[in-house]
Design a protein around this motif. Structure first.
Motif, PDB file in Angstrom:
ATOM      1  N   ALA A  21       4.168 -13.011  17.019  1.00 15.51           N
ATOM      2  CA  ALA A  21       4.951 -12.903  15.792  1.00 15.51           C
ATOM      3  C   ALA A  21       4.280 -11.904  14.851  1.00 15.51           C
ATOM      4  CB  ALA A  21       5.073 -14.267  15.119  1.00 15.51           C
ATOM      5  N   ALA A  22       5.097 -11.158  14.147  1.00 11.52           N
ATOM      6  CA  ALA A  22       4.568 -10.190  13.192  1.00 11.52           C
ATOM      7  C   ALA A  22       3.734 -10.926  12.140  1.00 11.52           C
ATOM      8  CB  ALA A  22       5.711  -9.441  12.536  1.00 11.52           C
ATOM      9  N   PRO A  23       2.626 -10.338  11.704  1.00  9.32           N
ATOM     10  CA  PRO A  23       1.793 -11.014  10.706  1.00  9.32           C
ATOM     11  C   PRO A  23       2.542 -11.260   9.391  1.00  9.32           C
ATOM     12  CG  PRO A  23       1.012  -8.775  11.100  1.00  9.32           C
ATOM     13  CD  PRO A  23       2.083  -9.054  12.101  1.00  9.32           C
ATOM     14  N   GLU A  24       3.590 -10.505   9.134  1.00  9.13           N
ATOM     15  CA  GLU A  24       4.380 -10.669   7.909  1.00  9.13           C
ATOM     16  C   GLU A  24       5.344 -11.843   7.986  1.00  9.13           C
ATOM     17  OE1 GLU A  24       2.998  -6.590   8.610  1.00  9.13           O
ATOM     18  OE2 GLU A  24       4.329  -7.844   9.796  1.00  9.13           O
ATOM     19  N   PHE A  62      15.790 -14.742   9.463  1.00  6.47           N
ATOM     20  CA  PHE A  62      15.720 -13.288   9.378  1.00  6.47           C
ATOM     21  C   PHE A  62      14.973 -12.761  10.588  1.00  6.47           C
ATOM     22  CE2 PHE A  62      11.999 -14.950   7.293  1.00  6.47           C
ATOM     23  CZ  PHE A  62      10.964 -14.169   7.778  1.00  6.47           C
ATOM     24  N   ARG A  63      15.143 -11.477  10.815  1.00  8.27           N
ATOM     25  CA  ARG A  63      14.433 -10.801  11.903  1.00  8.27           C
ATOM     26  C   ARG A  63      13.787  -9.551  11.328  1.00  8.27           C
ATOM     27  NH1 ARG A  63      15.863  -6.764  15.555  1.00  8.27           N
ATOM     28  NH2 ARG A  63      17.960  -6.704  14.683  1.00  8.27           N
ATOM     29  N   ILE A  64      12.487  -9.416  11.525  1.00  6.71           N
ATOM     30  CA  ILE A  64      11.785  -8.222  11.070  1.00  6.71           C
ATOM     31  C   ILE A  64      12.133  -7.081  12.012  1.00  6.71           C
ATOM     32  CG2 ILE A  64       9.512  -7.154  10.770  1.00  6.71           C
ATOM     33  CD1 ILE A  64       8.464  -9.924   9.938  1.00  6.71           C
ATOM     34  N   THR A  65      12.635  -5.983  11.422  1.00 10.10           N
ATOM     35  CA  THR A  65      13.039  -4.839  12.241  1.00 10.10           C
ATOM     36  C   THR A  65      12.120  -3.639  12.053  1.00 10.10           C
ATOM     37  OG1 THR A  65      14.584  -4.091  10.542  1.00 10.10           O
ATOM     38  CG2 THR A  65      15.456  -5.551  12.273  1.00 10.10           C
ATOM     39  N   GLY A  66      11.255  -3.686  11.045  1.00 15.21           N
ATOM     40  CA  GLY A  66      10.341  -2.569  10.841  1.00 15.21           C
ATOM     41  C   GLY A  66       9.323  -2.853   9.763  1.00 15.21           C
ATOM     42  N   VAL A  67       8.170  -2.218   9.901  1.00 15.92           N
ATOM     43  CA  VAL A  67       7.100  -2.317   8.911  1.00 15.92           C
ATOM     44  C   VAL A  67       6.532  -0.915   8.724  1.00 15.92           C
ATOM     45  CG1 VAL A  67       4.867  -3.345   8.356  1.00 15.92           C
ATOM     46  CG2 VAL A  67       6.532  -4.672   9.665  1.00 15.92           C
ATOM     47  N   THR A  68       6.475  -0.461   7.478  1.00 23.10           N
ATOM     48  CA  THR A  68       5.919   0.865   7.221  1.00 23.10           C
ATOM     49  C   THR A  68       4.395   0.811   7.305  1.00 23.10           C
ATOM     50  OG1 THR A  68       5.740   0.523   4.824  1.00 23.10           O
ATOM     51  CG2 THR A  68       7.812   1.480   5.650  1.00 23.10           C
ATOM     52  N   PRO A  69       3.766   1.949   7.523  1.00 26.01           N
ATOM     53  CA  PRO A  69       2.301   1.976   7.466  1.00 26.01           C
ATOM     54  C   PRO A  69       1.833   1.628   6.047  1.00 26.01           C
ATOM     55  CG  PRO A  69       3.165   3.977   8.477  1.00 26.01           C
ATOM     56  CD  PRO A  69       4.332   3.236   7.906  1.00 26.01           C
ATOM     57  N   THR A  78       0.120  -1.005  -0.345  1.00 24.30           N
ATOM     58  CA  THR A  78       1.534  -1.383  -0.296  1.00 24.30           C
ATOM     59  C   THR A  78       2.103  -1.095   1.082  1.00 24.30           C
ATOM     60  OG1 THR A  78       1.751  -0.806  -2.634  1.00 24.30           O
ATOM     61  CG2 THR A  78       3.786  -0.967  -1.383  1.00 24.30           C
ATOM     62  N   LYS A  79       3.029  -1.945   1.516  1.00 28.70           N
ATOM     63  CA  LYS A  79       3.821  -1.667   2.718  1.00 28.70           C
ATOM     64  C   LYS A  79       5.184  -2.305   2.536  1.00 28.70           C
ATOM     65  CE  LYS A  79       1.867  -5.445   5.498  1.00 28.70           C
ATOM     66  NZ  LYS A  79       1.170  -5.751   6.753  1.00 28.70           N
ATOM     67  N   ASP A  80       6.177  -1.758   3.223  1.00 23.98           N
ATOM     68  CA  ASP A  80       7.540  -2.284   3.174  1.00 23.98           C
ATOM     69  C   ASP A  80       7.890  -2.893   4.522  1.00 23.98           C
ATOM     70  OD1 ASP A  80       8.119  -1.494   0.525  1.00 23.98           O
ATOM     71  OD2 ASP A  80       8.558   0.535   1.191  1.00 23.98           O
ATOM     72  N   VAL A  81       8.549  -4.040   4.468  1.00 25.08           N
ATOM     73  CA  VAL A  81       8.995  -4.739   5.666  1.00 25.08           C
ATOM     74  C   VAL A  81      10.522  -4.784   5.615  1.00 25.08           C
ATOM     75  CG1 VAL A  81       8.894  -6.889   6.983  1.00 25.08           C
ATOM     76  CG2 VAL A  81       6.906  -6.161   5.633  1.00 25.08           C
ATOM     77  N   THR A  82      11.165  -4.287   6.649  1.00 27.46           N
ATOM     78  CA  THR A  82      12.627  -4.308   6.725  1.00 27.46           C
ATOM     79  C   THR A  82      13.050  -5.501   7.563  1.00 27.46           C
ATOM     80  OG1 THR A  82      12.665  -1.895   6.576  1.00 27.46           O
ATOM     81  CG2 THR A  82      14.676  -2.973   7.362  1.00 27.46           C
ATOM     82  N   VAL A  83      13.999  -6.261   7.030  1.00 27.28           N
ATOM     83  CA  VAL A  83      14.493  -7.441   7.736  1.00 27.28           C
ATOM     84  C   VAL A  83      16.012  -7.416   7.787  1.00 27.28           C
ATOM     85  CG1 VAL A  83      12.514  -8.863   7.063  1.00 27.28           C
ATOM     86  CG2 VAL A  83      14.570  -8.938   5.686  1.00 27.28           C
ATOM     87  N   ARG A 112      -7.664 -10.538  -0.846  1.00 28.11           N
ATOM     88  CA  ARG A 112      -6.979  -9.463  -0.126  1.00 28.11           C
ATOM     89  C   ARG A 112      -5.709  -9.964   0.546  1.00 28.11           C
ATOM     90  NH1 ARG A 112     -10.328  -4.890   2.086  1.00 28.11           N
ATOM     91  NH2 ARG A 112      -8.548  -4.914   3.435  1.00 28.11           N
ATOM     92  N   ARG A 113      -5.110 -11.024   0.009  1.00 26.93           N
ATOM     93  CA  ARG A 113      -3.897 -11.542   0.640  1.00 26.93           C
ATOM     94  C   ARG A 113      -2.678 -10.761   0.153  1.00 26.93           C
ATOM     95  NH1 ARG A 113      -2.947 -17.009  -2.885  1.00 26.93           N
ATOM     96  NH2 ARG A 113      -2.705 -15.790  -4.729  1.00 26.93           N
ATOM     97  N   TRP A 114      -1.701 -10.682   1.014  1.00 25.13           N
ATOM     98  CA  TRP A 114      -0.465  -9.983   0.698  1.00 25.13           C
ATOM     99  C   TRP A 114       0.402 -10.834  -0.205  1.00 25.13           C
ATOM    100  CZ3 TRP A 114       0.132  -5.014   1.699  1.00 25.13           C
ATOM    101  CH2 TRP A 114      -0.607  -4.434   2.718  1.00 25.13           C
ATOM    102  N   MET A 115       1.120 -10.179  -1.112  1.00 22.02           N
ATOM    103  CA  MET A 115       2.077 -10.823  -2.011  1.00 22.02           C
ATOM    104  C   MET A 115       3.389 -10.047  -1.933  1.00 22.02           C
ATOM    105  SD  MET A 115       0.477 -13.283  -3.836  1.00 22.02           S
ATOM    106  CE  MET A 115       1.262 -13.447  -5.419  1.00 22.02           C
ATOM    107  N   VAL A 116       4.504 -10.763  -2.002  1.00 23.26           N
ATOM    108  CA  VAL A 116       5.819 -10.116  -2.084  1.00 23.26           C
ATOM    109  C   VAL A 116       5.982  -9.647  -3.526  1.00 23.26           C
ATOM    110  CG1 VAL A 116       8.313 -10.437  -1.910  1.00 23.26           C
ATOM    111  CG2 VAL A 116       6.786 -11.563  -0.261  1.00 23.26           C
ATOM    112  N   THR A 117       6.234  -8.348  -3.705  1.00 25.30           N
ATOM    113  CA  THR A 117       6.383  -7.805  -5.057  1.00 25.30           C
ATOM    114  C   THR A 117       7.754  -7.187  -5.305  1.00 25.30           C
ATOM    115  OG1 THR A 117       5.404  -5.693  -4.397  1.00 25.30           O
ATOM    116  CG2 THR A 117       3.905  -7.377  -5.298  1.00 25.30           C
TER     117      THR A 117
END
Length: 135
Positions: A21-24, A62-69, A78-83, A112-117
């Motif tokens: 599973a994607a880490p996101e 939802f289904r993750i379809t992409g994650v930007t570098p 920052t990174k963007d996750v497309t779902v 260093r944890r990720w947050m949805v912004t």
């Protein structure tokens, strides 16, 4: 093959698949779940925003379809996750939407944890009615 070995093999396969599973995925599960319930206490741990159910609808799957570098934005990463998600709208209709969820974390320090912004509709998305809720 004995039943015990079959079970052990099934458990091993399940553990391996869970690792795929994607880490996101976990973070977004928490975010959409807390948003659906308007649980601001739970949202504080994972997000600075809410996917407001009374305005934007509810995401249950939802289904993750992409994650930007990852990219550096000053002290933030920052990174963007497309779902892709079926979103249950406030009027009861369900529409398939493509959403872009922005994640951020500090580039250094102890937290260093990720947050949805941020959450926004993907550019030029076509929205189609998937189903009509029964009233």
């Amino acid at each position: 093959m004995t039943p015990t070995r079959r079970r052990a093999g099934a458990v091993a396969a399940a553990v391996m698949l869970a690792g795929c599973a994607a880490p996101e995925q976990s973070l977004l599960d928490q975010f959409f779940g807390a948003s659906r319930l308007r649980d601001t206490t739970a949202l504080q741990r994972v997000s600075t925003v809410i996917f407001e159910p009374l305005q934007e609808g509810i995401v249950r799957t939802f289904r993750i379809t992409g994650v930007t570098p990852e990219r550096a934005d000053g002290p933030m990463v920052t990174k963007d996750v497309t779902v892709d998600a079926p979103v249950i709208l406030p009027d009861g209709q369900t529409r398939k939407k493509t959403l872009v969820v922005t994640l951020q974390r500090t580039s250094g320090g102890s937290s260093r944890r990720w947050m949805v912004t941020g959450v926004r509709a993907a550019a030029r998305q076509e929205m189609t009615v998937v189903s009509q809720a029964r009233r």
